[in-house]
Design an enzyme around this catalytic site. Structure first.
Site, PDB file in Angstrom:
ATOM      1  N   TYR A   1       0.843  -1.411   0.064  1.00 54.84           N
ATOM      2  CA  TYR A   1      -0.082   0.008  -0.011  1.00 54.84           C
ATOM      3  C   TYR A   1       0.790   1.243  -0.031  1.00 54.84           C
ATOM      4  O   TYR A   1       0.616   2.237  -0.857  1.00 54.84           O
ATOM      5  CB  TYR A   1      -1.091   0.040   1.148  1.00 54.84           C
ATOM      6  CG  TYR A   1      -1.925   0.990   1.442  1.00 54.84           C
ATOM      7  CD1 TYR A   1      -3.054   0.975   0.602  1.00 54.84           C
ATOM      8  CD2 TYR A   1      -1.814   1.999   2.176  1.00 54.84           C
ATOM      9  CE1 TYR A   1      -4.156   1.730   0.690  1.00 54.84           C
ATOM     10  CE2 TYR A   1      -2.956   3.142   2.357  1.00 54.84           C
ATOM     11  CZ  TYR A   1      -3.975   2.777   1.727  1.00 54.84           C
ATOM     12  OH  TYR A   1      -4.926   4.013   2.019  1.00 54.84           O
TER      13      TYR A   1
ATOM     14  N   LYS B   1       1.118   4.155  -2.773  1.00 56.93           N
ATOM     15  CA  LYS B   1       0.538   5.559  -2.460  1.00 56.93           C
ATOM     16  C   LYS B   1       1.716   6.533  -2.760  1.00 56.93           C
ATOM     17  O   LYS B   1       1.456   7.566  -3.131  1.00 56.93           O
ATOM     18  CB  LYS B   1       0.099   5.572  -1.013  1.00 56.93           C
ATOM     19  CG  LYS B   1      -1.342   4.788  -0.899  1.00 56.93           C
ATOM     20  CD  LYS B   1      -2.491   5.337  -1.730  1.00 56.93           C
ATOM     21  CE  LYS B   1      -3.574   4.761  -1.382  1.00 56.93           C
ATOM     22  NZ  LYS B   1      -4.683   5.154  -2.105  1.00 56.93           N
TER      23      LYS B   1
HETATM   24  P1  NAD Z   1     -13.472   2.344   1.049  1.00 57.77           P
HETATM   25  O1  NAD Z   1     -13.029   0.703   1.193  1.00 57.77           O
HETATM   26  O2  NAD Z   1     -14.696   2.353   2.038  1.00 57.77           O
HETATM   27  O3  NAD Z   1     -14.086   2.418  -0.242  1.00 57.77           O
HETATM   28  C1  NAD Z   1     -13.218   2.140  -1.611  1.00 57.77           C
HETATM   29  C2  NAD Z   1     -14.325   1.901  -2.479  1.00 57.77           C
HETATM   30  O4  NAD Z   1     -13.388   1.746  -3.578  1.00 57.77           O
HETATM   31  C3  NAD Z   1     -15.351   0.676  -2.232  1.00 57.77           C
HETATM   32  O5  NAD Z   1     -16.744   1.329  -2.910  1.00 57.77           O
HETATM   33  C4  NAD Z   1     -14.798  -0.499  -3.199  1.00 57.77           C
HETATM   34  O6  NAD Z   1     -15.868  -1.131  -3.842  1.00 57.77           O
HETATM   35  C5  NAD Z   1     -14.159   0.484  -4.384  1.00 57.77           C
HETATM   36  N1  NAD Z   1     -13.131  -0.209  -5.164  1.00 57.77           N
HETATM   37  C6  NAD Z   1     -12.417  -1.086  -4.511  1.00 57.77           C
HETATM   38  N2  NAD Z   1     -11.705  -1.703  -5.603  1.00 57.77           N
HETATM   39  C7  NAD Z   1     -11.772  -1.372  -6.882  1.00 57.77           C
HETATM   40  C8  NAD Z   1     -11.908  -1.383  -8.134  1.00 57.77           C
HETATM   41  N3  NAD Z   1     -10.952  -2.171  -8.713  1.00 57.77           N
HETATM   42  N4  NAD Z   1     -12.253  -0.576  -9.079  1.00 57.77           N
HETATM   43  C9  NAD Z   1     -13.340   0.405  -8.734  1.00 57.77           C
HETATM   44  N5  NAD Z   1     -13.528   0.470  -7.336  1.00 57.77           N
HETATM   45  C10 NAD Z   1     -12.904  -0.281  -6.350  1.00 57.77           C
HETATM   46  O7  NAD Z   1     -12.208   2.838   1.337  1.00 57.77           O
HETATM   47  P2  NAD Z   1     -11.943   4.511   1.476  1.00 57.77           P
HETATM   48  O8  NAD Z   1     -11.630   4.615   3.035  1.00 57.77           O
HETATM   49  O9  NAD Z   1     -13.210   5.332   1.362  1.00 57.77           O
HETATM   50  O10 NAD Z   1     -10.945   4.757   0.607  1.00 57.77           O
HETATM   51  C11 NAD Z   1     -10.809   5.566  -0.609  1.00 57.77           C
HETATM   52  C12 NAD Z   1      -9.511   6.056  -0.933  1.00 57.77           C
HETATM   53  O11 NAD Z   1      -8.734   6.808   0.154  1.00 57.77           O
HETATM   54  C13 NAD Z   1      -8.408   4.757  -1.214  1.00 57.77           C
HETATM   55  O12 NAD Z   1      -7.855   5.129  -2.237  1.00 57.77           O
HETATM   56  C14 NAD Z   1      -7.822   4.782  -0.005  1.00 57.77           C
HETATM   57  O13 NAD Z   1      -6.348   4.064  -0.001  1.00 57.77           O
HETATM   58  C15 NAD Z   1      -7.635   5.988   0.342  1.00 57.77           C
HETATM   59  N6  NAD Z   1      -7.390   6.495   1.851  1.00 57.77           N
HETATM   60  C16 NAD Z   1      -7.960   6.064   2.950  1.00 57.77           C
HETATM   61  C17 NAD Z   1      -7.910   6.201   4.248  1.00 57.77           C
HETATM   62  C18 NAD Z   1      -8.680   5.912   5.334  1.00 57.77           C
HETATM   63  O14 NAD Z   1      -7.944   6.116   6.616  1.00 57.77           O
HETATM   64  N7  NAD Z   1      -9.777   5.523   5.084  1.00 57.77           N
HETATM   65  C19 NAD Z   1      -6.500   6.700   4.480  1.00 57.77           C
HETATM   66  C20 NAD Z   1      -5.696   7.139   3.336  1.00 57.77           C
HETATM   67  C21 NAD Z   1      -6.109   6.894   2.073  1.00 57.77           C
END
Ligand code: NAD
Length: 248
Positions: A156, A160
């Site tokens: 990851y 990133k």
């Molecule tokens: P989440 O798991 O709640 O939502 C992610 C969504 O992406 C889901 O609806 C999933 O079905 C969809 N998804 C997964 N693989 C996919 C694919 N191959 N094609 C299309 N859609 C796909 O996650 P989140 O927490 O909302 O994260 C959103 C973004 O923010 C991600 O890139 C994550 O890495 C990043 N992020 C999240 C956090 C955190 O603490 N939640 C921190 C840093 C970065």
């Protein structure tokens, strides 16, 4: 005047979590919204209904963001149906956490494909339309983990961090044509992705965060809204942390 009046935005992986919040906030600010996710679901259907209720044009497309050919199809469809794209948010992401010695090559590949290749796919697919318009804002969702690393998240963190290099390269390649490219680096944000970590992990992180609270999807969506809007007209190549000060 709303911040995204007359604009059209596409957000990948937006059926839930941070992407969903961005879709709703962008629509509140007047943007038409196209959003993708792996497949149609109750989440995608309810989001589409909510977006329509806000009076904007909205569509859902089932698309695996790691699929390069599907990204080209999505861009062709948006070009035909909407004729423009003002903001592209590369949000789709997954985790497959494990310590290096236990990490399988398939967990490595899945995270790189979904989190990094997807950014290449959609930026490349939508660049021709943005180049023609001579405008556009590309917003890539990175993570503070890409900057500081995290035990158990080598795949990851690598994806990133890769997004940061890609973002800065796009700033240099596309900037002269009026296209901006920025990244957001969220910290610990409460979404279905982090719920799976459990209460102990959550409490540990709260103690590390100077603001002593975890972030919300709305916190991140607000940063994306700024970057998508003309308020950020001269902002490009930046990585904006949204982490309550955690990275310091
Ligand atoms: P989440 O798991 O709640 O939502 C992610 C969504 O992406 C889901 O609806 C999933 O079905 C969809 N998804 C997964 N693989 C996919 C694919 N191959 N094609 C299309 N859609 C796909 O996650 P989140 O927490 O909302 O994260 C959103 C973004 O923010 C991600 O890139 C994550 O890495 C990043 N992020 C999240 C956090 C955190 O603490 N939640 C921190 C840093 C970065």
């Amino acid at each position: 005047m709303k911040l995204l009046e007359n604009k059209t935005s596409l957000i990948t992986g937006a059926a839930r979590g941070i992407g969903r919040s961005m879709a709703l906030m962008f629509a509140d600010e007047g943007s038409n919204v196209i959003f993708t996710d792996l497949k149609e679901s109750d989440n995608s259907r309810s989001l589409l209904d909510e977006l329509h209720a806000k009076g904007v044009r909205a569509d859902f497309l089932a698309a695996d963001a790691s699929d390069t050919d599907r990204a080209m199809e999505v861009a062709a469809w948006v070009t035909k149906e909407y004729g423009r794209i003002d903001a592209l948010v590369n949000n789709a992401g997954i985790t497959r956490d494990n310590l290096l010695l236990r990490m399988s090559a398939s967990d490595w590949n899945a995270v790189i494909e979904t989190n990094l290749r997807s950014v290449f796919n959609y930026t490349k697919a939508f660049a021709p339309l943005m180049l023609k318009q001579r405008s556009g804002s590309i917003i890539n969702i990175s993570s503070i983990v890409g900057m500081i690393g995290n035990s158990g998240q080598a795949n990851y963190a690598a994806a990133k961090a890769g997004i940061v290099g890609f973002t800065r390269s796009m700033t240099k390649e596309l900037g002269s044509r009026g296209i901006r490219c920025n990244a957001i680096a969220p910290g610990f944000i409460e979404t279905p992705m982090t719920k799976q970590l459990g209460e102990d992990a959550r409490n540990y992180w709260v103690q590390q965060i100077p603001m002593r609270r975890v972030g919300t999807d709305v916190d991140v969506a607000r940063v994306a809204l700024f970057l998508a809007s003309d308020l950020a007209e001269y902002v490009s190549g930046q990585v904006i942390a949204c982490d309550g000060g955690l990275m310091l």
